[in-house]
Enzyme design. Structure first.
Site, PDB file in Angstrom:
ATOM      1  CB  CYS A 148      -0.994   0.124   1.170  1.00  0.00           C
ATOM      2  SG  CYS A 148      -2.043   1.289   1.588  1.00  0.00           S
ATOM      3  CG  ASP A 205      -6.442  -0.600  -5.846  1.00  0.00           C
ATOM      4  OD1 ASP A 205      -7.110   0.181  -5.378  1.00  0.00           O
ATOM      5  OD2 ASP A 205      -5.184  -1.160  -5.234  1.00  0.00           O
ATOM      6  CG  HIS A 237      -5.611  -0.985  -2.036  1.00  0.00           C
ATOM      7  ND1 HIS A 237      -4.448  -0.864  -2.988  1.00  0.00           N
ATOM      8  CD2 HIS A 237      -5.376  -0.661  -0.814  1.00  0.00           C
ATOM      9  CE1 HIS A 237      -3.641  -0.144  -1.931  1.00  0.00           C
ATOM     10  NE2 HIS A 237      -4.145  -0.052  -0.809  1.00  0.00           N
TER      11      HIS A 237
END
Length: 271
Positions: A148, A205, A237
């Protein structure tokens, strides 16, 4: 006990926690725990996990999610240590604040993360690498992986630090607005990478459009880079984050196997 404490610290940002999927990796056979890394502007807290046997061990710098070095990131370090790596996860915005105390993800982004300069992060990773090699890490076998927020930094660090042999970036942002604190993004450094990076991304995502992934793939190809991108079409995600509802076990397991093959294939495997 530790897991419950750490997940509750940022529960408002990730509820509901998918407790039945959480992976708990023991520290048996490891040297694991918190360490302090000296830097010119203060001691950098970090979590270290390594095999409890003589080295030198290959080094993996583990770069945190936006939520900081919580129990999931520590667990990732232990997983790597059980594979034979010296894994270190530094708290990369400890100067700006404690991510675990943020009451919401909005406050975390605005009050802490938005104030963290990339130059500070890269310098702290340099200090972490120097510490790791002084603690039994092999300076000739160095990799970086991040998730991330840390996925973006993985690309940047592979363009910054020539000692890094390879990296694996998990769903890190690839482009966007720039600022004095964040002057470049992965798309901007595709042609100047010092090491090949494997990028792992989710086709669903909503924060990283496939168009951005395709732009990076094109930039890497134009630069003749050996870096590669793999997209999991149905994954969102944070598909590797087993403590969150976004977790996708099949994609996570495949990504973990790809990470191991990628590191070993680029000279950063255990011996």
């Amino acid at each position: 006990m530790t897991l419950a404490r750490d997940t509750s610290a940022f529960a408002t940002a990730v509820q509901p926690v998918a407790a039945d999927t959480v992976i708990l990796t023991p520290a048996d056979g490891l040297v694991a725990g918190l360490v302090q890394i000296a830097t010119p502007t203060g001691d950098l807290p970090a979590y270290r996990a390594a095999p409890d046997r003589p080295g030198p061990h290959p080094v993996v710098l583990v770069i945190q999610e936006i939520f900081g070095v919580h129990e999931h990131i520590r667990d990732v370090a232990r997983r790597l240590a059980h594979l034979g790596y010296l894994a270190v996860a530094p708290e990369l915005y400890f100067r700006q604040g404690d991510a675990a105390r943020a009451p919401s993800i909005e406050r975390l982004r605005e009050d802490i993360v938005a104030k963290v300069p990339d130059v500070q992060v890269l310098a702290d990773l340099d200090a972490t690498l120097a510490w790791a090699t002084a603690q039994g890490g092999d300076a000739d076998r160095v990799a970086v992986t991040g998730f991330c927020w840390g996925g973006r930094i993985t690309w940047l660090y592979a363009a910054h630090q020539p000692a890094v042999k390879t990296g694996v970036a998990w769903y890190g942002r690839l482009t966007g607005p720039t600022s004095e604190l964040a002057p470049r993004h992965p798309l901007d450094v595709a042609a100047t990478l010092k090491a090949p990076v494997l990028g792992l991304y989710g086709g669903q995502d909503t924060g990283i459009p496939l168009a951005h992934v395709e732009q990076l793939q094109a930039a890497l190809a134009q630069a003749g880079s050996p870096s590669k991108i793999h997209v999991y079409p149905d994954a969102p995600h944070a598909f590797f984050a087993d403590y969150r509802p976004s977790y996708r076990a099949e994609a996570a397991a495949d990504g973990w196997q790809r990470l191991q093959r990628w590191l070993a294939g680029h000279g950063v495997g255990p011996r």
